[in-house]
Design a protein around this motif. Structure first.
Motif, PDB file in Angstrom:
ATOM      1  N   GLU A 137       0.845  -1.189   0.000  1.00 42.90           N
ATOM      2  CA  GLU A 137       0.000   0.000   0.000  1.00 42.90           C
ATOM      3  C   GLU A 137       0.884   1.244   0.000  1.00 42.90           C
ATOM      4  O   GLU A 137       1.743   1.387   0.889  1.00 42.90           O
ATOM      5  N   ILE A 138       0.668   2.124  -0.988  1.00 41.28           N
ATOM      6  CA  ILE A 138       1.495   3.325  -1.125  1.00 41.28           C
ATOM      7  C   ILE A 138       0.573   4.539  -1.238  1.00 41.28           C
ATOM      8  O   ILE A 138      -0.381   4.548  -2.043  1.00 41.28           O
ATOM      9  N   ALA A 139       0.857   5.499  -0.394  1.00 45.71           N
ATOM     10  CA  ALA A 139       0.059   6.742  -0.453  1.00 45.71           C
ATOM     11  C   ALA A 139       0.366   7.486  -1.751  1.00 45.71           C
ATOM     12  O   ALA A 139       1.508   7.492  -2.218  1.00 45.71           O
ATOM     13  N   GLU A 140      -0.684   8.084  -2.195  1.00 43.27           N
ATOM     14  CA  GLU A 140      -0.492   8.782  -3.466  1.00 43.27           C
ATOM     15  C   GLU A 140       0.394  10.011  -3.338  1.00 43.27           C
ATOM     16  O   GLU A 140       0.946  10.486  -4.318  1.00 43.27           O
ATOM     17  N   SER A 141       0.536  10.419  -2.103  1.00 43.23           N
ATOM     18  CA  SER A 141       1.377  11.598  -1.875  1.00 43.23           C
ATOM     19  C   SER A 141       2.858  11.225  -1.750  1.00 43.23           C
ATOM     20  O   SER A 141       3.693  12.077  -1.455  1.00 43.23           O
ATOM     21  N   THR A 142       3.156   9.944  -1.911  1.00 40.03           N
ATOM     22  CA  THR A 142       4.548   9.505  -1.771  1.00 40.03           C
ATOM     23  C   THR A 142       5.372  10.161  -2.849  1.00 40.03           C
ATOM     24  O   THR A 142       5.015  10.170  -4.036  1.00 40.03           O
ATOM     25  N   VAL A 143       6.490  10.726  -2.414  1.00 37.76           N
ATOM     26  CA  VAL A 143       7.333  11.466  -3.340  1.00 37.76           C
ATOM     27  C   VAL A 143       8.089  10.489  -4.237  1.00 37.76           C
ATOM     28  O   VAL A 143       8.310   9.317  -3.893  1.00 37.76           O
ATOM     29  N   VAL A 144       8.475  10.987  -5.384  1.00 34.91           N
ATOM     30  CA  VAL A 144       9.227  10.183  -6.328  1.00 34.91           C
ATOM     31  C   VAL A 144      10.607   9.860  -5.723  1.00 34.91           C
ATOM     32  O   VAL A 144      11.234  10.718  -5.108  1.00 34.91           O
ATOM     33  N   GLY A 145      11.031   8.702  -5.971  1.00 33.97           N
ATOM     34  CA  GLY A 145      12.349   8.251  -5.485  1.00 33.97           C
ATOM     35  C   GLY A 145      12.306   7.380  -4.219  1.00 33.97           C
ATOM     36  O   GLY A 145      13.331   6.838  -3.793  1.00 33.97           O
ATOM     37  N   VAL A 146      11.111   7.269  -3.674  1.00 35.78           N
ATOM     38  CA  VAL A 146      10.990   6.419  -2.472  1.00 35.78           C
ATOM     39  C   VAL A 146      11.093   4.938  -2.883  1.00 35.78           C
ATOM     40  O   VAL A 146      10.546   4.539  -3.905  1.00 35.78           O
ATOM     41  N   ARG A 147      11.807   4.201  -2.073  1.00 38.08           N
ATOM     42  CA  ARG A 147      12.011   2.770  -2.345  1.00 38.08           C
ATOM     43  C   ARG A 147      11.214   1.932  -1.350  1.00 38.08           C
ATOM     44  O   ARG A 147      11.153   2.217  -0.162  1.00 38.08           O
ATOM     45  N   PHE A 148      10.664   0.846  -1.847  1.00 37.53           N
ATOM     46  CA  PHE A 148       9.889  -0.084  -1.019  1.00 37.53           C
ATOM     47  C   PHE A 148      10.546  -1.483  -1.105  1.00 37.53           C
ATOM     48  O   PHE A 148      10.628  -2.040  -2.198  1.00 37.53           O
ATOM     49  N   PRO A 149      11.048  -1.980   0.036  1.00 39.99           N
ATOM     50  CA  PRO A 149      11.690  -3.309  -0.001  1.00 39.99           C
ATOM     51  C   PRO A 149      10.716  -4.410  -0.413  1.00 39.99           C
ATOM     52  O   PRO A 149       9.547  -4.407   0.004  1.00 39.99           O
ATOM     53  N   LEU A 150      11.199  -5.269  -1.237  1.00 40.32           N
ATOM     54  CA  LEU A 150      10.414  -6.408  -1.676  1.00 40.32           C
ATOM     55  C   LEU A 150      10.984  -7.711  -1.063  1.00 40.32           C
ATOM     56  O   LEU A 150      12.127  -7.742  -0.572  1.00 40.32           O
ATOM     57  N   GLU A 151      10.195  -8.743  -1.133  1.00 36.05           N
ATOM     58  CA  GLU A 151      10.645 -10.040  -0.611  1.00 36.05           C
ATOM     59  C   GLU A 151      11.793 -10.592  -1.456  1.00 36.05           C
ATOM     60  O   GLU A 151      11.719 -10.584  -2.680  1.00 36.05           O
ATOM     61  N   SER A 152      12.829 -11.021  -0.754  1.00 33.22           N
ATOM     62  CA  SER A 152      13.959 -11.633  -1.457  1.00 33.22           C
ATOM     63  C   SER A 152      13.649 -13.097  -1.764  1.00 33.22           C
ATOM     64  O   SER A 152      12.979 -13.797  -0.991  1.00 33.22           O
ATOM     65  N   ALA A 153      14.098 -13.496  -2.918  1.00 34.54           N
ATOM     66  CA  ALA A 153      13.942 -14.917  -3.285  1.00 34.54           C
ATOM     67  C   ALA A 153      15.063 -15.749  -2.636  1.00 34.54           C
ATOM     68  O   ALA A 153      16.142 -15.237  -2.308  1.00 34.54           O
ATOM     69  N   GLU A 154      14.804 -17.028  -2.440  1.00 39.22           N
ATOM     70  CA  GLU A 154      15.776 -17.958  -1.856  1.00 39.22           C
ATOM     71  C   GLU A 154      16.161 -19.011  -2.897  1.00 39.22           C
ATOM     72  O   GLU A 154      15.286 -19.526  -3.607  1.00 39.22           O
ATOM     73  N   ASP A 155      17.451 -19.277  -2.974  1.00 40.43           N
ATOM     74  CA  ASP A 155      17.946 -20.322  -3.862  1.00 40.43           C
ATOM     75  C   ASP A 155      18.955 -21.148  -3.077  1.00 40.43           C
ATOM     76  O   ASP A 155      19.998 -20.629  -2.654  1.00 40.43           O
ATOM     77  N   PRO A 156      18.675 -22.462  -2.864  1.00 44.83           N
ATOM     78  CA  PRO A 156      19.627 -23.291  -2.091  1.00 44.83           C
ATOM     79  C   PRO A 156      20.993 -23.408  -2.736  1.00 44.83           C
ATOM     80  O   PRO A 156      21.970 -23.721  -2.056  1.00 44.83           O
ATOM     81  N   ASP A 157      21.093 -23.176  -4.048  1.00 45.30           N
ATOM     82  CA  ASP A 157      22.389 -23.259  -4.691  1.00 45.30           C
ATOM     83  C   ASP A 157      23.267 -22.091  -4.241  1.00 45.30           C
ATOM     84  O   ASP A 157      22.780 -21.088  -3.700  1.00 45.30           O
ATOM     85  N   VAL A 158      24.561 -22.236  -4.455  1.00 48.18           N
ATOM     86  CA  VAL A 158      25.505 -21.213  -4.013  1.00 48.18           C
ATOM     87  C   VAL A 158      26.358 -20.785  -5.191  1.00 48.18           C
ATOM     88  O   VAL A 158      26.344 -21.380  -6.265  1.00 48.18           O
ATOM     89  N   GLY A 159      27.126 -19.725  -4.917  1.00 46.18           N
ATOM     90  CA  GLY A 159      28.040 -19.234  -5.950  1.00 46.18           C
ATOM     91  C   GLY A 159      27.293 -18.702  -7.168  1.00 46.18           C
ATOM     92  O   GLY A 159      26.276 -18.022  -7.055  1.00 46.18           O
ATOM     93  N   SER A 160      27.811 -19.053  -8.311  1.00 47.56           N
ATOM     94  CA  SER A 160      27.196 -18.569  -9.552  1.00 47.56           C
ATOM     95  C   SER A 160      25.824 -19.178  -9.780  1.00 47.56           C
ATOM     96  O   SER A 160      25.032 -18.640 -10.551  1.00 47.56           O
ATOM     97  N   ASN A 161      25.548 -20.288  -9.119  1.00 45.36           N
ATOM     98  CA  ASN A 161      24.232 -20.906  -9.274  1.00 45.36           C
ATOM     99  C   ASN A 161      23.180 -20.264  -8.370  1.00 45.36           C
ATOM    100  O   ASN A 161      22.012 -20.646  -8.421  1.00 45.36           O
ATOM    101  N   GLY A 162      23.624 -19.374  -7.479  1.00 44.42           N
ATOM    102  CA  GLY A 162      22.672 -18.666  -6.628  1.00 44.42           C
ATOM    103  C   GLY A 162      21.984 -17.547  -7.407  1.00 44.42           C
ATOM    104  O   GLY A 162      22.158 -17.355  -8.617  1.00 44.42           O
ATOM    105  N   ILE A 163      21.191 -16.778  -6.656  1.00 45.73           N
ATOM    106  CA  ILE A 163      20.432 -15.693  -7.295  1.00 45.73           C
ATOM    107  C   ILE A 163      21.394 -14.625  -7.797  1.00 45.73           C
ATOM    108  O   ILE A 163      22.263 -14.133  -7.059  1.00 45.73           O
ATOM    109  N   LYS A 164      21.206 -14.295  -9.064  1.00 44.95           N
ATOM    110  CA  LYS A 164      22.095 -13.328  -9.689  1.00 44.95           C
ATOM    111  C   LYS A 164      21.432 -11.974  -9.907  1.00 44.95           C
ATOM    112  O   LYS A 164      22.029 -10.921  -9.677  1.00 44.95           O
ATOM    113  N   THR A 165      20.173 -12.005 -10.299  1.00 40.54           N
ATOM    114  CA  THR A 165      19.515 -10.726 -10.612  1.00 40.54           C
ATOM    115  C   THR A 165      17.997 -10.857 -10.476  1.00 40.54           C
ATOM    116  O   THR A 165      17.465 -11.982 -10.397  1.00 40.54           O
TER     117      THR A 165
END
Length: 865
Positions: A137-165
């Motif tokens: 939920e974001i107020a319409e008065s929220t100024v431009v440039g505000v960041r809202f954290p999102l849920e991070s994905a989980e990957d059991p693999d490690v290194g290059s096989n982990g989450i890249k982007t």
């Protein structure tokens, strides 16, 4: 097959190529996870420098410290192969390095190698979000440039096989920014790059995609729904974006952890803040922590465990009560401090092998490792053994030890050792654990059989039943099994020039000795048997014991009359006696001997029948026949006496002798009559007499020389071993086999005889008696009787010598044996063997030289009689 599939197979085969290296005597392999069962990891035999026969003979096997057996060895090729599915994420989680330590164990002798297998990650897991839908939920008065954290994905693999982007579906108002935090973790943020207008668009539907960096890219998506709200246009802000705190793992439930604080510049409900754990907090964290919604204080819900997880990251959310609600976020990092709450553990890498009791020092018995789940000093383990233990621990590598022998072993003292190993860590306070390892000691044949006693004395009556048991010897062996099985045997020896096996035999299993035939005391008095007990070890050991079998005399021999001579006259003696004889006149003497011993050989004489019992009497002990009164004219000229001779045994044995006496008037001494009647010697007779005198003189000189030699020997023996001769009481306790001799001349009336007495310490006394019958006018020489012991041999030579010297004499040889018991002899006993109480007793068997000496001495005496 497409390009993507071909690329994946190429990568898989590239991972299958084994890379190994040896560092500090350790071999390391590197393989990808998820290899098929039976896939080859590497040629273990070649890398360890072992031949295939060695692997098979020494039973090479692989032990895993991880608990599950992921690898095995193919004995035929010496290759290390995959035994079970390997999931790197299960084994090592998010750790960047995943190495499985393996222990390669070989037996006979025990030997340990350590290898490591690195498990490389394979991109076999796709990124995933905890929730598939995310509402913002974001107020319409929220100024431009505000960041809202999102849920991070989980990957059991490690290194290059982990989450890249991350990528976000296209939207005019929002773009995606990815922030990288500690440990390379990436958090997606929703960036507002254009002012919101609820009246134009109240809801924005976005798709967030997470992609890993594997060669075959995998991805996961989450749906984001943005609701545009009015009013409350300020969100709460935390004082710190990250809170770091340390908590001991033994902290009690409800313990305070940390206080988080956020502020909201809005007023009223828009500025009132409520704290909560982030919506994306994993269930494991929710079960351990909770936060006070008003104060923002974080507490423990249950006790932590450093060994399970050493660090936690907690997302904290602060929301105001405005409409729409605004929220701020921070992170709490909780590090769990280790305490010494785990006792060390002792692990047997190989079962202990039985050890021979003669095993040298340094023999490997078992392989042992130690581990502690704690970390630092709390996980540093020291192993200890009991003092004065014949074993010690030899460090190998990385908390691995060899249990080896450090002293001599003796199965007879300890057949099994229960070795208690104590493991102590370096924590404060230290914790310890114990493990008992049983080690059995195998037997070596190092103990010979031992008899219950070194010698045995057995007393056996003569004339026993053949085949009867004489005695049972027993030996014991403290060894075990075949080394303790005993067989008995009789060592070969000679008894009277006959093998001892002709007399007895032994049961080899139980040591019972049996007689082969009945024994005769008069022939054998003592039988010495050497018994050997031998075990069945390799090599076998043995010991000996001596069994002395003493034959006990039975009264199985009747008295034997030696005078009058039974061989010549059938125990009938013809005697002449003058009528002028007075009372006490010695008429004759009956002499008898008994081959038995002791009381069985005590002889008494009794007048059984007589023509005139009032005229003659027989001495009960000596056998002398004397007149009881003077002879009268009325007495018959022919008298007949029947003398009964009995021994003192049970039952009584007896013999008789008949004496015929002729009473004559004017009867003179036989020698005087003989001299008057002898004719005048002729010239030839004088020459013979001269030769005879010269011969007798030579013999006399030889006899004197022999006596001198014997005297010198006696003096020498007395210097080295005491006296040459001793009294009867001393001979009872005498132990040295020195020879003793007594020769005495007896002239009692018409009976003249010489006695030579002797004995030995084995109760086999011998005596030699030379008896001369009364002289008769019809004979120039007297009858000569010699009694010899049955144990003396080679008498034929002696007889020939005696016959050559005295051809016209009558010689008889009979056996007489006298007991040397300590009991005082009765008058009967003193009559024959101890007639004159001999001062010296033989302690060895007579030899033929002494017998010849006896004869020479008699001849010398006879010259003067």
């Amino acid at each position: 097959m497409g390009y993507r599939d071909w690329k994946w197979w190429a990568l898989w085969w590239n991972h299958l190529f084994l890379l190994w290296r040896t560092i500090d005597a350790q071999t390391r392999y590197s393989i990808p996870e998820e290899m098929e069962q039976g896939a080859v990891v590497g040629n273990l035999a070649k890398d360890l420098g072992l031949g295939l026969s060695v692997i098979y003979d020494r039973k090479l096997r692989v032990a895993s410290e991880a608990g599950k057996q992921y690898f095995s060895v193919e004995a035929g090729k010496g290759e290390l192969v995959v035994n079970d599915r390997i999931d790197r994420e299960t084994l090592c989680g998010q750790s960047t390095s995943c190495v499985l330590p393996l222990q390669v164990v070989m037996e006979n002798p025990l030997q340990l190698y350590r290898i490591e297998v690195e498990i490389r990650d394979v991109n076999d897991n796709s990124p995933s979000f905890l929730k598939s839908d995310h509402v913002i939920e974001i107020a319409e008065s929220t100024v431009v440039g505000v960041r809202f954290p999102l849920e991070s994905a989980e990957d059991p693999d490690v290194g290059s096989n982990g989450i890249k982007t991350y990528t976000l579906s296209k939207d005019d108002c929002f773009t995606l920014k990815v922030k990288e935090i500690e440990n390379g973790r990436k958090i997606p943020e929703l960036l507002l790059n254009k002012s919101l207008d609820r009246e134009k668009k109240a809801t924005h539907n976005l798709i967030l995609t997470a992609m890993d960096g594997g060669s075959s890219v995998r991805s996961g998506t989450s749906k984001i729904t943005v609701h545009v709200l009015d009013n409350n246009d300020n969100r709460p802000l935390f004082e710190n974006s990250i809170y770091k705190v340390s908590v001991q793992e033994n902290s009690a439930n409800g313990s305070f952890v940390v206080t988080t604080k956020a502020t909201d510049i809005d007023a009223g409900p828009n500025g009132e803040i409520e704290y909560s754990l982030g919506v994306h907090t994993p269930p494991a964290v929710l079960s351990l922590f909770h936060i006070d919604a008003v104060t923002g204080d974080v507490f423990l819900k249950k006790q932590l465990d450093h060994e399970t997880q050493s660090s936690y990251r907690i997302d904290i959310s602060a929301k105001d009560k405005g409409s729409p609600k605004m929220e701020g976020h921070c992170t709490v990092q909780v590090d769990v401090d280790d305490i010494n709450d785990n006792a060390p553990e002792i692990v047997l890498t190989s079962k202990p092998s039985p050890v021979r009791e003669d095993a040298p020092r340094g023999t490997v018995v078992a392989l042992i490792s130690a581990r502690d789940l704690d970390s630092g000093d709390n996980g540093r383990v020291t192993l200890q053994l009991p003092k004065r233990s014949p074993f010690t621990l030899k460090p190998s590598f990385s908390d691995n030890y060899e249990l080896v022998t450090s002293g001599s072993l003796d199965r007879e003292s300890f057949s099994q050792y229960n070795i208690e190993i104590t493991a102590i860590d370096s924590g404060s306070p230290p914790l310890s654990s114990r493990k008992t390892i049983p080690v059995s000691i195998t037997d070596v044949n190092d103990n010979p059989p031992i008899f219950t006693q070194p010698s045995y004395n057995v007393y056996l009556k003569e004339n026993g039943v053949p085949g009867s048991i004489l005695y049972s010897v027993s030996a014991a062996d403290v060894d075990f099994g075949e080394n303790a099985k005993i067989s008995y045997s009789i060592l070969d020896s000679r008894v009277q020039d006959v093998s001892v096996s002709s007399y007895v035999y032994i049961n080899s299993d139980n040591g019972s000795i049996y007689s082969m035939h009945s024994f005769d005391y008069e022939k054998l008095k003592v039988l010495q048997i050497q018994v050997q007990a031998k075990d069945q070890g390799s090599p076998s050991l043995s010991s000996n014991a001596t069994v002395h079998v003493f034959i006990l005399d039975q009264n199985d021999n009747a008295p034997a009359v030696i005078y009058p001579s039974s061989a010549a006259l059938g125990s009938l003696s013809h005697q002449r006696m003058p009528r002028s004889a007075k009372a006490g006149h010695l008429v004759t003497k009956v002499t008898a001997v008994d081959a038995d011993s002791g009381h069985n050989a005590w002889i008494s004489y009794k007048l059984a029948e007589a023509t005139d019992a009032s005229l003659f009497a027989v001495n009960m002990y000596t056998g002398e026949v004397r007149t009881k009164r003077a002879v009268s004219e009325q007495d018959d000229s022919s008298q007949r006496l029947l003398i009964e001779i009995k021994d003192d045994g049970e039952p009584v044995q007896s013999a008789t002798a008949t004496v015929s006496i002729l009473l004559e008037d004017g009867l003179h001494e036989p020698i005087l009559d003989l001299r008057h009647k002898m004719p005048e010697p002729s010239k030839k007779t004088g020459r013979i007499t001269l030769y005879l005198i010269l011969s007798l003189a030579s013999v006399s000189v030889l006899s004197l020389l022999t006596f001198l030699i014997l005297a010198v020997k006696c003096v020498r023996n007395s210097r080295s071993s005491g006296s040459c001769c001793m009294g009867r009481t001393d001979c009872d306790d005498y132990k040295n086999p020195n020879r003793n001799l007594q020769i005495q001349l007896n002239t009692d009336g018409p009976i003249k005889y010489v006695e030579v007495l002797g004995g030995d310490m084995l109760s086999q006394s011998q005596s030699f008696r030379s008896c001369m019958s009364p002289m008769s006018p019809m004979s120039e020489y007297s009858d000569f009787t010699m009694i010899k012991p049955s144990s003396t041999t080679d008498f034929n030579e002696v007889i020939s010598v005696l016959d050559a010297s005295l051809p016209d004499s009558t010689w008889t040889f009979e056996s007489q044996q006298v007991s040397t018991k300590r009991s005082t002899p009765s008058p009967i006993q003193s009559h024959h063997a101890y007639r004159r109480r001999p001062e010296c007793i033989f302690h060895e068997k007579w030899n033929k030289d002494l017998l010849i000496l006896h004869f020479l001495f008699w001849r010398w005496i006879k010259l003067f009689v």
